[in-house]
Motif scaffolding. Sequence first.
Motif, mmCIF file in Angstrom:
data_model
loop_
_atom_site.group_PDB
_atom_site.id
_atom_site.type_symbol
_atom_site.label_atom_id
_atom_site.label_comp_id
_atom_site.label_asym_id
_atom_site.label_seq_id
_atom_site.Cartn_x
_atom_site.Cartn_y
_atom_site.Cartn_z
ATOM 1 N N GLY A 66 0.842 -0.864 -0.082
ATOM 2 C CA GLY A 66 0.200 -0.276 -0.041
ATOM 3 C C GLY A 66 0.648 1.224 0.588
ATOM 4 O O GLY A 66 0.139 2.260 -0.504
ATOM 5 N N SER A 100 2.634 1.654 -3.771
ATOM 6 C CA SER A 100 0.807 1.937 -4.108
ATOM 7 C C SER A 100 1.245 3.600 -4.164
ATOM 8 O O SER A 100 0.974 4.254 -5.212
ATOM 9 C CB SER A 100 -0.223 1.125 -4.034
ATOM 10 N N LEU A 105 -1.855 1.120 -9.863
ATOM 11 C CA LEU A 105 -3.121 0.399 -9.722
ATOM 12 C C LEU A 105 -2.576 -0.855 -8.660
ATOM 13 O O LEU A 105 -4.144 -1.268 -8.681
ATOM 14 C CB LEU A 105 -3.495 1.104 -10.582
ATOM 15 N N GLY A 144 -1.747 -1.226 -6.023
ATOM 16 C CA GLY A 144 -2.824 -1.360 -4.785
ATOM 17 C C GLY A 144 -3.695 -2.185 -4.333
ATOM 18 O O GLY A 144 -4.096 -1.920 -3.749
ATOM 19 N N MET A 145 -4.240 -2.806 -5.905
ATOM 20 C CA MET A 145 -4.900 -3.999 -5.765
ATOM 21 C C MET A 145 -4.911 -4.635 -4.934
ATOM 22 O O MET A 145 -5.945 -5.135 -4.207
ATOM 23 C CB MET A 145 -5.815 -3.594 -6.835
ATOM 24 N N LEU A 188 -5.210 -4.099 -1.280
ATOM 25 C CA LEU A 188 -6.224 -4.243 -0.438
ATOM 26 C C LEU A 188 -6.852 -5.471 -0.041
ATOM 27 O O LEU A 188 -7.875 -5.855 0.707
ATOM 28 C CB LEU A 188 -7.670 -4.039 -1.742
ATOM 29 N N PRO A 234 -3.569 1.098 1.202
ATOM 30 C CA PRO A 234 -4.355 0.587 0.162
ATOM 31 C C PRO A 234 -4.631 1.356 -0.693
ATOM 32 O O PRO A 234 -4.799 1.783 -1.732
ATOM 33 C CB PRO A 234 -3.943 0.055 0.120
ATOM 34 N N THR A 252 -5.008 2.953 -4.216
ATOM 35 C CA THR A 252 -5.547 2.213 -5.067
ATOM 36 C C THR A 252 -6.722 3.774 -5.904
ATOM 37 O O THR A 252 -6.118 3.914 -7.417
ATOM 38 C CB THR A 252 -6.452 1.531 -4.169
ATOM 39 N N SER A 253 -6.812 5.001 -4.987
ATOM 40 C CA SER A 253 -7.478 5.807 -5.926
ATOM 41 C C SER A 253 -6.879 6.779 -6.190
ATOM 42 O O SER A 253 -7.193 7.217 -7.314
ATOM 43 C CB SER A 253 -8.362 6.329 -4.805
ATOM 44 N N ASN A 287 -3.361 6.031 -7.750
ATOM 45 C CA ASN A 287 -3.936 6.074 -9.144
ATOM 46 C C ASN A 287 -4.756 5.829 -9.698
ATOM 47 O O ASN A 287 -4.357 5.678 -11.414
ATOM 48 C CB ASN A 287 -2.924 4.639 -9.130
ATOM 49 N N THR A 288 -5.818 5.491 -10.033
ATOM 50 C CA THR A 288 -7.358 5.513 -10.688
ATOM 51 C C THR A 288 -7.116 6.999 -11.544
ATOM 52 O O THR A 288 -7.440 6.749 -12.782
ATOM 53 C CB THR A 288 -8.064 4.264 -9.624
#
Length: 108
Positions: free
Chosen positions: A20, A23, A67, A70-71, A74, A84, A88-89, A91-92
């Motif tokens: 995390g 990421s 991404l 990060g996934m 999770l 994480p 993830t948020s 990178n998205t």
Amino acid sequence: MFKLKKSNFMFSNRNHSKKGMLSTALGVLSIIVLIILSILSSTSGGNGNMLFGGIGLSALIFSIGGLIIGMQSLNEEEVYYSFPVVGTSLNTIIFVVYIIIYIMGILL
């Protein structure tokens, strides 16, 4: 007469996810590269060379990697989910921004 306070400390074996944190770091790196490339492109009047495009493409790959990592983070158990989720948020969002920039570059 006197009531003793109950301890507010709660110990657990959770820790921060290393994936995390990686990421999140990749997302922040990708945002910094995007800002630097935007400044350099504006100072060159929008006529940047292929080096700018290559650096931008590598930042897009960093974002995709962040991404995916990060996934994966999770799905880990017994970790705090702050890094994480942020990674993830982040990178998205930056991935979508890069895709929009590349589509605009193709169409315009």
